[in-house]
Write an enzyme that holds these catalytic residues in place. Structure first.
Site, PDB file in Angstrom:
ATOM      1  CE  LYS A 153       3.298 -17.901  -0.433  1.00 51.33           C
ATOM      2  NZ  LYS A 153       2.567 -19.176  -0.379  1.00 51.33           N
TER       3      LYS A 153
ATOM      4  CG  ASP B 113      -7.716  -4.771   2.354  1.00 50.87           C
ATOM      5  OD1 ASP B 113      -8.858  -4.820   2.843  1.00 50.87           O
ATOM      6  OD2 ASP B 113      -7.448  -4.138   1.316  1.00 50.87           O
TER       7      ASP B 113
ATOM      8  CE1 TYR C  51      -2.815  -3.282   0.781  1.00 54.19           C
ATOM      9  CE2 TYR C  51      -4.414  -1.501   0.808  1.00 54.19           C
ATOM     10  CZ  TYR C  51      -4.114  -2.847   0.713  1.00 54.19           C
ATOM     11  OH  TYR C  51      -5.129  -3.754   0.547  1.00 54.19           O
TER      12      TYR C  51
ATOM     13  CG  ASP D 124      -0.044 -20.689   1.100  1.00 55.98           C
ATOM     14  OD1 ASP D 124       0.524 -20.372   2.162  1.00 55.98           O
ATOM     15  OD2 ASP D 124       0.539 -21.307   0.203  1.00 55.98           O
TER      16      ASP D 124
END
Ligand code: NAI
Length: 350
Positions: A179, A237, A132, A213
């Site tokens: 991740k 988000d 962002y 994930d």
């Protein structure tokens, strides 16, 4: 004494849901001096006011200054065009006021039929950097990049915030979703900072990590495995909407953006252009954000009457929803305004 609070109606369903929330809060006994300021397309339509130093009509200087003065705001959603146009006013507000921590509690509500019962998870989202940062470049025609930024300062302070929040509220465990197997530097820094910050809280709060994930799969199979989820900006988000889906959707998920200079309370949902202006939107997420705001004012400004008002509002909406008095997204038949009026009547009977 009345407490000044900035009210930003926002765009789309924003004016409907903020007005509904405001009327319920006013009926709860919390004495607030609402100061209405605009942001988003609504501000653009008003034009830059004379004397406003800002050249950004979407996020007027006067709106930011008002929040810095009152240190607390209730905000409706603001439109961000997709794939072009102006950049997000919501992201700009969080960055410019350094509202670094988004707090998004996700809880099952009695009377709302969902796959799971007893969901109670709090998402803590880093609000100022990651993808962002808005640093996108055209390298050559047909090749574009988006830069993910992670700083040690921001990673440490959001982790510390999460552990402090857990400690204060007696929550048991913080799980970082990441991740770092792929983004070894950025997400690697995020979890390294979380591990190091955890050391000071290890006796009161557990900490663990999950690759995002696998985390998504685990949470939709069994949300009770998770207590608090700590994420960088984009993951936070996405996880917010995913978790909203576990408890009845975007109509029931509130949020707060918190920093040293103030706090802006807003629902997780956006402007819902598909239902805007039709009296269909559920104002509950905005009202629940208002309840978070009342508790925040209660604690930070020494106003136990605000905390009592918050409890009264919770009592009113819990009872209404148990009796199936709710908006269509929750299986009821009430419009935005009618639902707010039901809550106001219930408050009068408490
Ligand atoms: P959205 O959250 O506005 O809508 C997604 C779906 O949920 C729609 O079907 C909508 O009708 C429904 N929904 C949302 N809030 C609801 C409510 N209170 N009651 C009943 N149904 C509700 O997300 P979308 O469509 O992706 O975004 C629309 C606009 O909102 C975009 O411009 C986006 O950038 C902006 N947005 C602004 C946010 C903010 O101001 N904090 C947050 C998220 C999106």
């Amino acid at each position: 004494m009345r407490v000044p609070v900035v009210l930003i109606p926002g765009d789309g369903i924003g004016p409907e849901v903020t007005e509904a929330a405001r009327s319920v809060i006013d009926a709860s006994g919390a004495s607030i001096e609402w100061r209405v300021h605009h942001a988003g397309v609504a501000a653009l339509e008003q034009g830059v006011k004379p004397g406003d130093a800002s050249r950004n009509a979407l996020l007027p200087e006067s709106t930011k200054e008002a929040i810095l003065e009152t240190r607390v705001a209730l905000k409706g959603p603001c439109t961000t065009p997709i794939g072009g146009g102006f950049s997000s006013v919501n992201v700009a507000l969080r960055k410019e006021l350094d509202l670094f921590a988004a707090v998004r509690p996700v809880r099952s509500i009695d009377g709302v039929d969902t796959r799971f019962t007893g969901v109670d998870v709090v998402i803590i989202r880093e609000n100022t950097e990651g993808l962002y940062s808005g640093i996108e470049n055209v390298i050559t025609p047909g090749v574009v990049t988006s830069l993910k930024v992670a700083t040690e300062r921001a990673c440490r302070r959001i982790a510390r915030f999460a552990f402090e929040y857990a400690k204060e509220r007696g929550r048991k465990k913080v799980t970082a979703f990441h991740k770092a197997n792929i983004m070894k530097l950025t997400d690697g820094l995020f979890i390294r900072c979380a591990r190091e910050e955890h050391a000071a809280f290890a006796d009161v709060v557990e900490y663990d990590e999950v690759i995002i994930d696998a985390g998504c799969m685990k949470i939709v199979q069994d949300p009770s495995r998770f207590d608090m989820i700590l994420c960088e900006n984009l993951y936070g988000d996405l996880m917010s909407d995913l978790c909203a889906g576990l408890v009845g959707g975007l109509g029931v998920t509130p949020g707060a953006n918190i920093g040293e200079k103030g706090a802006v309370f807003e629902a997780v949902h956006g402007t819902a252009p598909d239902i805007a202006g039709q009296d269909k939107a559920n104002p509950l997420a905005m009202l629940m954000s208002g309840v978070m705001m009342l508790n925040h004012v209660g604690k930070t400004q020494g106003r136990p009457d605000f905390e009592r008002a918050a409890a009264r509002i919770r009592g009113a909406y819990d009872a209404a929803i148990r009796s199936r008095e709710c908006t269509r997204d929750l299986g009821g038949s009430l419009g935005t305004r009618a639902f707010a009026d039901v809550l106001i009547n219930r408050l009068a009977q408490l």
